[in-house]
Write a protein that holds these residues in place. Structure first.
Motif, short mmCIF file in Angstrom:
data_model
loop_
_atom_site.label_atom_id
_atom_site.label_comp_id
_atom_site.label_asym_id
_atom_site.label_seq_id
_atom_site.Cartn_x
_atom_site.Cartn_y
_atom_site.Cartn_z
N THR A 142 0.84 -1.20 0.00
CA THR A 142 0.00 0.00 0.00
C THR A 142 0.87 1.25 0.00
N ALA A 143 0.30 2.33 -0.49
CA ALA A 143 0.93 3.65 -0.44
C ALA A 143 -0.12 4.62 0.05
N SER A 156 -1.58 0.63 -13.11
CA SER A 156 -0.34 -0.14 -13.08
C SER A 156 0.73 0.46 -13.99
N THR A 157 0.37 1.47 -14.78
CA THR A 157 1.36 2.19 -15.57
C THR A 157 2.16 3.13 -14.67
N PHE A 158 1.51 3.71 -13.66
CA PHE A 158 2.17 4.68 -12.78
C PHE A 158 2.52 4.12 -11.41
N VAL A 159 1.88 3.06 -10.99
CA VAL A 159 2.17 2.41 -9.72
C VAL A 159 2.57 0.98 -10.05
N THR A 160 3.82 0.66 -9.78
CA THR A 160 4.32 -0.66 -10.19
C THR A 160 4.85 -1.46 -9.02
N LEU A 161 4.80 -2.75 -9.18
CA LEU A 161 5.39 -3.71 -8.25
C LEU A 161 6.41 -4.49 -9.06
N THR A 162 7.67 -4.31 -8.74
CA THR A 162 8.74 -4.90 -9.54
C THR A 162 9.70 -5.65 -8.63
N PRO A 163 9.85 -6.96 -8.85
CA PRO A 163 10.83 -7.71 -8.04
C PRO A 163 12.25 -7.28 -8.43
N GLU A 164 13.17 -7.36 -7.48
CA GLU A 164 14.56 -6.96 -7.75
C GLU A 164 15.09 -7.73 -8.95
N ALA A 171 -0.80 -5.72 -12.05
CA ALA A 171 -1.50 -5.48 -10.79
C ALA A 171 -2.67 -4.53 -11.01
N ALA A 172 -3.68 -4.68 -10.16
CA ALA A 172 -4.77 -3.71 -10.07
C ALA A 172 -4.41 -2.77 -8.92
N VAL A 173 -4.86 -1.51 -9.00
CA VAL A 173 -4.52 -0.55 -7.96
C VAL A 173 -5.80 0.15 -7.48
N VAL A 184 -1.65 -2.11 -4.11
CA VAL A 184 -1.20 -2.80 -5.32
C VAL A 184 -1.57 -4.27 -5.15
N ASN A 185 -2.56 -4.73 -5.92
CA ASN A 185 -3.02 -6.12 -5.86
C ASN A 185 -2.48 -6.88 -7.05
N PRO A 186 -1.41 -7.68 -6.85
CA PRO A 186 -0.86 -8.44 -7.98
C PRO A 186 -1.92 -9.36 -8.57
#
Length: 189
Positions: A142-143, A156-164, A171-173, A184-186
């Motif tokens: 969350t943010a 998901s274009t502006f809020v991303t979840l990216t593994p290292e 994701a849905a936001v 951020v719901n993957p």
């Protein structure tokens, strides 16, 4: 020659004045999409309301590109910036003495007013916390934002979840407006 002297008196029109402005002088938190306006005390000569006679500029800077329109029904000039103004910036809108009334009278003096645009939103909190380890795989980060957000901007274009070292995860936001929080719901692959 005249049989008797003739005389008469008359009063000239008052110089036009600016009776109202938007935003108000020294306003804060003004949207960056603002088109400042000045309302005059009388009808104005639209041909004198040019980009040189009506301007908006960052304090200490040059005028921003803008188109000028005149609402004759309300004696109001509108300064329409061609792009959104910068966030968290003080601007000065000004009407110069080049602006003339329909009868030719000029403003007695230039009229200016200042306003400050709304600061850009910030993320004030997030979960999990930055640098957290041992976070479960089922987490939905969350943010929390400093102010209300436009729901359509949290994609998901502006809020991303990216593994290292990886690529962004689909994701849905959804946004909780009451708590100013995006989650951020993957999405499962």
């Amino acid at each position: 020659a005249l049989a008797a002297p003739a005389s008469w008196s008359f009063t000239t029109a008052d110089a036009p004045t600016v009776s109202a402005t938007t935003p108000a002088d020294n306003a804060a938190g003004v949207p960056v999409s603002i088109s400042p306006t000045a309302t005059f005390s009388c009808a104005m000569n639209v041909s004198t309301l040019t980009g040189g006679a009506a301007t908006v500029r960052p304090q200490g800077g040059s005028p921003v590109a803008a188109s000028i329109t005149y609402d004759s029904a309300n004696n109001r000039v509108v300064i329409n910036p061609t792009a959104d103004l910068a966030t968290g910036t003080t601007y000065v809108a000004q009407i110069s003495t080049a602006a003339r009334a329909a009868d030719g009278g000029a403003l007695a003096q230039a009229v200016g007013w200042s306003f400050t645009t709304l600061a850009a939103p910030t993320v004030t909190a997030g979960t999990p916390t930055d640098g957290a380890t041992g976070v479960g795989l089922g987490i939905s980060p969350t943010a929390t934002f400093s102010r209300a957000m436009i729901v359509g901007s949290l994609t998901s274009t502006f809020v991303t979840l990216t593994p290292e070292g990886g690529s962004a995860v689909a994701a849905a936001v959804p946004y909780d407006a009451g708590n100013l929080r995006g989650t951020v719901n993957p999405r499962p692959l």
